[in-house]
Design an enzyme around this catalytic site. Structure first.
Site, short mmCIF file in Angstrom:
data_model
loop_
_atom_site.label_atom_id
_atom_site.label_comp_id
_atom_site.label_asym_id
_atom_site.label_seq_id
_atom_site.Cartn_x
_atom_site.Cartn_y
_atom_site.Cartn_z
N CYS A 4 0.84 -1.21 0.00
CA CYS A 4 0.00 0.00 0.00
C CYS A 4 0.88 1.26 0.00
CB CYS A 4 -0.92 -0.02 1.23
SG CYS A 4 -1.82 1.52 1.43
N HIS A 104 -8.70 7.61 2.74
CA HIS A 104 -8.15 8.97 2.80
C HIS A 104 -9.24 9.99 2.50
CE1 HIS A 104 -7.75 7.54 -1.36
NE2 HIS A 104 -7.95 8.80 -1.73
P1 AMP Z 1 -8.57 8.93 -4.83
O1 AMP Z 1 -8.77 9.08 -6.31
O2 AMP Z 1 -9.68 9.51 -3.99
O3 AMP Z 1 -8.23 7.50 -4.45
O4 AMP Z 1 -7.31 9.84 -4.47
C1 AMP Z 1 -5.99 9.40 -4.54
C2 AMP Z 1 -5.14 10.64 -4.53
O5 AMP Z 1 -3.83 10.28 -4.14
C3 AMP Z 1 -5.02 11.36 -5.87
O6 AMP Z 1 -5.51 12.69 -5.74
C4 AMP Z 1 -3.52 11.32 -6.16
O7 AMP Z 1 -3.06 12.50 -6.79
C5 AMP Z 1 -2.94 11.14 -4.79
N1 AMP Z 1 -1.63 10.48 -4.73
C6 AMP Z 1 -1.27 9.31 -5.30
N2 AMP Z 1 0.01 9.01 -5.00
C7 AMP Z 1 0.46 10.01 -4.21
C8 AMP Z 1 1.71 10.28 -3.58
N3 AMP Z 1 2.76 9.45 -3.70
N4 AMP Z 1 1.82 11.42 -2.85
C9 AMP Z 1 0.77 12.27 -2.74
N5 AMP Z 1 -0.44 12.07 -3.30
C10 AMP Z 1 -0.59 10.96 -4.04
ZN ZN Z 2 -2.42 1.34 3.57
#
Ligand code: AMP
Ligand code: ZN
Length: 118
Positions: A4, A104
């Site tokens: 994850c 999140h």
């Molecule tokens: P969701 O589409 O609600 O699952 O949101 C996932 C979010 O995680 C997206 O807005 C991505 O831009 C963000 N995300 C993915 N990988 C990272 C990372 N390594 N650091 C910061 N944000 C991330």
């Molecule tokens: Zn996790």
């Protein structure tokens, strides 16, 4: 959870821009911001999504949701948007567009958010 990405960020194995952390949550800046302020609030404990969190006992569920609400308020203050307001979003599952399977909440703000669906 070994594979994850958010668990790895919480452990410090993958770099991120930390905004806030406490006993229950870690908050980082989203790598693809959709607003001037776009912070992800990650509960430290791994749950795939909000529905999985809902299956845990009421004490833990309450503690985590309370921590998210308190963190959101503090982050808004730290980011200077407490007066103007912010939106807290959770995408739960495929149709909502959830892409990272670690619970999140997106805290977004810093501009007038016009894309209001409801
Ligand atoms: P969701 O589409 O609600 O699952 O949101 C996932 C979010 O995680 C997206 O807005 C991505 O831009 C963000 N995300 C993915 N990988 C990272 C990372 N390594 N650091 C910061 N944000 C991330
Ligand atoms: Zn996790």
């Amino acid at each position: 959870m070994e594979d994850c990405i958010f668990c790895k960020i919480i452990k410090g194995d993958i770099p991120s821009e930390l905004v806030y952390s406490d006993e229950f949550v870690v908050a980082i800046r989203d790598i693809h911001p959709v607003a001037p302020v776009h912070v992800l609030i990650l509960p430290r404990k791994h749950f795939a999504n909000l529905s999985e969190l809902a299956e845990t006992d009421s004490g833990e569920l309450g503690s985590i949701l309370a921590a998210v609400a308190r963190a959101a308020k503090k982050i808004a203050e730290l980011e200077g948007i407490a007066d103007k307001g912010y939106r807290l979003i959770n995408n739960c599952g495929q149709d909502a567009g959830q892409t990272v399977m670690h619970l999140h909440f997106h805290l977004i703000g810093g501009k007038t958010l016009g894309e209001k669906l409801i």
